[in-house]
Design a protein around this motif. Sequence first.
Motif, PDB file in Angstrom:
ATOM      1  N   ILE A  20       0.846  -1.200   0.000  1.00  0.00           N
ATOM      2  CA  ILE A  20       0.000   0.000   0.000  1.00  0.00           C
ATOM      3  C   ILE A  20       0.876   1.243   0.000  1.00  0.00           C
ATOM      4  O   ILE A  20       1.753   1.411   0.849  1.00  0.00           O
ATOM      5  N   LYS A  21       0.633   2.108  -0.982  1.00  0.00           N
ATOM      6  CA  LYS A  21       1.466   3.290  -1.185  1.00  0.00           C
ATOM      7  C   LYS A  21       0.851   4.513  -0.497  1.00  0.00           C
ATOM      8  O   LYS A  21      -0.287   4.480  -0.031  1.00  0.00           O
ATOM      9  N   GLU A  22       1.608   5.596  -0.483  1.00  0.00           N
ATOM     10  CA  GLU A  22       1.136   6.853   0.088  1.00  0.00           C
ATOM     11  C   GLU A  22      -0.128   7.324  -0.636  1.00  0.00           C
ATOM     12  O   GLU A  22      -0.221   7.256  -1.866  1.00  0.00           O
ATOM     13  N   ASN A  23      -1.115   7.793   0.137  1.00  0.00           N
ATOM     14  CA  ASN A  23      -2.402   8.261  -0.395  1.00  0.00           C
ATOM     15  C   ASN A  23      -3.119   7.191  -1.222  1.00  0.00           C
ATOM     16  O   ASN A  23      -3.714   7.472  -2.252  1.00  0.00           O
ATOM     17  N   GLU A  24      -3.043   5.974  -0.718  1.00  0.00           N
ATOM     18  CA  GLU A  24      -3.713   4.868  -1.384  1.00  0.00           C
ATOM     19  C   GLU A  24      -4.655   4.181  -0.386  1.00  0.00           C
ATOM     20  O   GLU A  24      -4.386   4.154   0.815  1.00  0.00           O
ATOM     21  N   MET A  25      -5.753   3.638  -0.908  1.00  0.00           N
ATOM     22  CA  MET A  25      -6.715   2.886  -0.098  1.00  0.00           C
ATOM     23  C   MET A  25      -6.916   1.520  -0.742  1.00  0.00           C
ATOM     24  O   MET A  25      -7.135   1.435  -1.946  1.00  0.00           O
ATOM     25  N   LYS A  26      -6.830   0.478   0.087  1.00  0.00           N
ATOM     26  CA  LYS A  26      -7.049  -0.872  -0.425  1.00  0.00           C
ATOM     27  C   LYS A  26      -7.805  -1.705   0.603  1.00  0.00           C
ATOM     28  O   LYS A  26      -7.636  -1.531   1.805  1.00  0.00           O
ATOM     29  N   GLN A  27      -8.590  -2.631   0.096  1.00  0.00           N
ATOM     30  CA  GLN A  27      -9.335  -3.545   0.955  1.00  0.00           C
ATOM     31  C   GLN A  27      -8.586  -4.874   1.066  1.00  0.00           C
ATOM     32  O   GLN A  27      -8.094  -5.404   0.068  1.00  0.00           O
ATOM     33  N   ARG A  40      -3.088   4.647   3.690  1.00  0.00           N
ATOM     34  CA  ARG A  40      -1.824   5.244   4.093  1.00  0.00           C
ATOM     35  C   ARG A  40      -1.834   6.726   3.726  1.00  0.00           C
ATOM     36  O   ARG A  40      -2.068   7.093   2.571  1.00  0.00           O
ATOM     37  N   GLN A  41      -1.596   7.556   4.715  1.00  0.00           N
ATOM     38  CA  GLN A  41      -1.495   9.000   4.462  1.00  0.00           C
ATOM     39  C   GLN A  41      -0.483   9.598   5.432  1.00  0.00           C
ATOM     40  O   GLN A  41      -0.508   9.282   6.634  1.00  0.00           O
ATOM     41  N   ALA A  60     -13.360   1.805  -0.604  1.00  0.00           N
ATOM     42  CA  ALA A  60     -12.099   1.770  -1.343  1.00  0.00           C
ATOM     43  C   ALA A  60     -12.197   2.602  -2.620  1.00  0.00           C
ATOM     44  O   ALA A  60     -11.176   3.026  -3.180  1.00  0.00           O
ATOM     45  N   SER A  61     -13.426   2.858  -3.070  1.00  0.00           N
ATOM     46  CA  SER A  61     -13.644   3.677  -4.272  1.00  0.00           C
ATOM     47  C   SER A  61     -14.066   5.096  -3.925  1.00  0.00           C
ATOM     48  O   SER A  61     -14.520   5.843  -4.793  1.00  0.00           O
ATOM     49  N   GLY A  62     -13.942   5.485  -2.657  1.00  0.00           N
ATOM     50  CA  GLY A  62     -14.341   6.811  -2.221  1.00  0.00           C
ATOM     51  C   GLY A  62     -13.288   7.861  -2.534  1.00  0.00           C
ATOM     52  O   GLY A  62     -12.310   7.611  -3.243  1.00  0.00           O
ATOM     53  N   ALA A  63     -13.489   9.059  -1.983  1.00  0.00           N
ATOM     54  CA  ALA A  63     -12.588  10.188  -2.210  1.00  0.00           C
ATOM     55  C   ALA A  63     -11.732  10.393  -0.969  1.00  0.00           C
ATOM     56  O   ALA A  63     -12.246  10.749   0.091  1.00  0.00           O
ATOM     57  N   LEU A  64     -10.431  10.168  -1.126  1.00  0.00           N
ATOM     58  CA  LEU A  64      -9.498  10.366  -0.019  1.00  0.00           C
ATOM     59  C   LEU A  64      -9.087  11.827   0.025  1.00  0.00           C
ATOM     60  O   LEU A  64      -8.681  12.404  -0.985  1.00  0.00           O
ATOM     61  N   SER A  65      -9.184  12.424   1.209  1.00  0.00           N
ATOM     62  CA  SER A  65      -8.869  13.841   1.376  1.00  0.00           C
ATOM     63  C   SER A  65      -7.801  13.972   2.454  1.00  0.00           C
ATOM     64  O   SER A  65      -7.100  13.003   2.782  1.00  0.00           O
ATOM     65  N   ASN A  66      -7.661  15.173   3.001  1.00  0.00           N
ATOM     66  CA  ASN A  66      -6.698  15.411   4.067  1.00  0.00           C
ATOM     67  C   ASN A  66      -7.250  14.912   5.393  1.00  0.00           C
ATOM     68  O   ASN A  66      -8.038  15.585   6.045  1.00  0.00           O
ATOM     69  N   GLY A  67      -6.880  13.724   5.782  1.00  0.00           N
ATOM     70  CA  GLY A  67      -7.272  13.206   7.075  1.00  0.00           C
ATOM     71  C   GLY A  67      -8.651  12.598   7.135  1.00  0.00           C
ATOM     72  O   GLY A  67      -9.095  12.164   8.204  1.00  0.00           O
ATOM     73  N   VAL A 535      -6.615  16.934  -4.243  1.00  0.00           N
ATOM     74  CA  VAL A 535      -7.507  16.753  -3.095  1.00  0.00           C
ATOM     75  C   VAL A 535      -6.772  16.101  -1.931  1.00  0.00           C
ATOM     76  O   VAL A 535      -7.022  16.398  -0.768  1.00  0.00           O
ATOM     77  N   THR A 536      -5.828  15.209  -2.240  1.00  0.00           N
ATOM     78  CA  THR A 536      -5.079  14.534  -1.178  1.00  0.00           C
ATOM     79  C   THR A 536      -3.760  15.229  -0.858  1.00  0.00           C
ATOM     80  O   THR A 536      -3.036  14.784   0.027  1.00  0.00           O
ATOM     81  N   CYS A 537      -3.426  16.304  -1.574  1.00  0.00           N
ATOM     82  CA  CYS A 537      -2.192  17.042  -1.289  1.00  0.00           C
ATOM     83  C   CYS A 537      -2.352  17.799   0.023  1.00  0.00           C
ATOM     84  O   CYS A 537      -3.376  18.427   0.264  1.00  0.00           O
ATOM     85  N   GLN A 538      -1.352  17.761   0.850  1.00  0.00           N
ATOM     86  CA  GLN A 538      -1.412  18.433   2.137  1.00  0.00           C
ATOM     87  C   GLN A 538      -1.282  19.935   1.970  1.00  0.00           C
ATOM     88  O   GLN A 538      -0.586  20.425   1.073  1.00  0.00           O
ATOM     89  N   LYS A 539      -1.955  20.688   2.841  1.00  0.00           N
ATOM     90  CA  LYS A 539      -1.868  22.138   2.802  1.00  0.00           C
ATOM     91  C   LYS A 539      -0.470  22.590   3.192  1.00  0.00           C
ATOM     92  O   LYS A 539       0.155  22.032   4.079  1.00  0.00           O
TER      93      LYS A 539
END
Length: 540
Positions: A20-27, A40-41, A60-67, A535-539
């Motif tokens: 699992i990589k950075e900013n990735e979601m897996k089941q 992983r974030q 797993a198909s949703g939108a990953l954001s900051n936190g 969207v997943t980039c940190q501020k």
Amino acid sequence: MDRDLGVDYVEGVVCSEEDIKENEMKQFDLTDAGKVLLVRQNGKLSALGTKCTHYGAPLASGALSNGRLRCQWHGACFNLTTGDIEDFPGLDSLPCYQVSVEAGQVKVRAKRTELETNKRVKEMAKRDPNNVKTFVIVGAGPSGVTCAQTLREEGFTGRIVVISKETVLPYDRIKVNKAMDSELEKILLRKQEFYDDNDIEVMLDVEATKLDTKDQAVSCSNGYIIKYDKIYVATGSKARKHNCPGADLPNVVTIRDYVDAQYIVGNISKQSHIVVLGVSFIGLEAAAWCAGKVARVTVVGRGSVPLEPVFGREVGARIMQMFREKGVQFAMNSGIERCLEENGKLCSVQLTDGQIIRADLCIMGVGSTLYTDFMKGSGVELNPDGSVDTDLFLEANVQNVYVGGDIANAPVYSIGLDRATIGHFGLAQYHGRIAALNMSGKRTQLKAVPYFWTVLFGKSFRYAGHGRAHEIRIIGSLPDLKFIAYHFDESGKVIGVCSCQRDPVVSQFAELQAQGKTLRKEDLEEDPLAWTATVTCQKK
């Protein structure tokens, strides 16, 4: 498996750290006990429930954001660290499991019950008889229920009274239009046991008749006068009929609550001819549900295509084509002049152009009025349409009076905190949460991002944003109903995104707005989806 204080736990390796990589979601599978969602974030791994607690979307198909993670179907948001629900719809949080890494292997430890249910109810405060404070909630829709639940979650131990004008426990009102034959027990927001266990009093079949803000009391239709320390008003709206001759005939109906839906279901047959007045969401959802179950459905509406003010002309025309393919008739650029009777019952409707259409049942979906008359003379300022202006904390102009849901003219974060009155299910729940936080002394500002959806003949149309578009750009295939529509204002700013079969783009846009970021027409020129990576980039 092991036991800890009588609770069954499951523990096992779910994957290698490199899987699992950075900013990735897996089941992943957790032994044979269930599945977990690994995220992983910022180098940190989180393990959560795999499905949205609202209606089971695979996250797993949703939108990953900051936190946090936003559901791609209806926009509910969950905190990655805690699993807590932060935006809505839904009432339950996600399970959040223990994660550890040993020798490059990712190990997860979880409660077996949470793996099975995929839901978690946050810990609630218990009622303290020595706490004499009373918080009253007027309105038992999604906003009121969320407020009551959040008050207990946030540690309020005083008395909570919920006043409901309906005769049944609060339920998922969205199902009234989309699935009229839903069983009440299956669409209840919470069972009676929940209210009993958490000492939340729900007064059914009772309306608030007068608000006295000087004495801090609310009068009720059952004769009770309840003194409050703080009050949350989320009374919602009442469906209205078109003011035309014959509108009071027995089979001329509106559809707003469960009783309305049951009446319609009980008064149609395969031989019925149904006329639906109104081409916004309520009318079209009712027409879609009736199609195929009756002899004929005719939709009457203003304008040339349905839903044009929200989705634009092109998408509206494609939706009308879809309805026609299902046998639904349209009488556009029209209206009902009068409802005609035979032997005291509706038999047909006469349109404004003189055309007469047979009608055994007429469903009017032409708007609503707000339930705020009981606040007249209370000191709470009402707008001409009955709505109430609130501040960033959902407090009205009178101290200790909070207002939310349909009746709130409240600041909207995604449009620069301008006020708007928006009747969305998810936003109503969000208002309930924010009101409860502020009522319990945890000052929290609104950060509302409007998000809504409709399902028509099995196709889901989602939209995030707010405002009338000056221009709309469609990406993808409208004929195949697989598209993204960008809505621009006059300056070229994207004020809304609509999609069909292109998840999770609308949820990604909602998260972009929640982060305070802006998307413009020029950002879409080279690649209309490049912005989703931000969207997943940190501020900074």
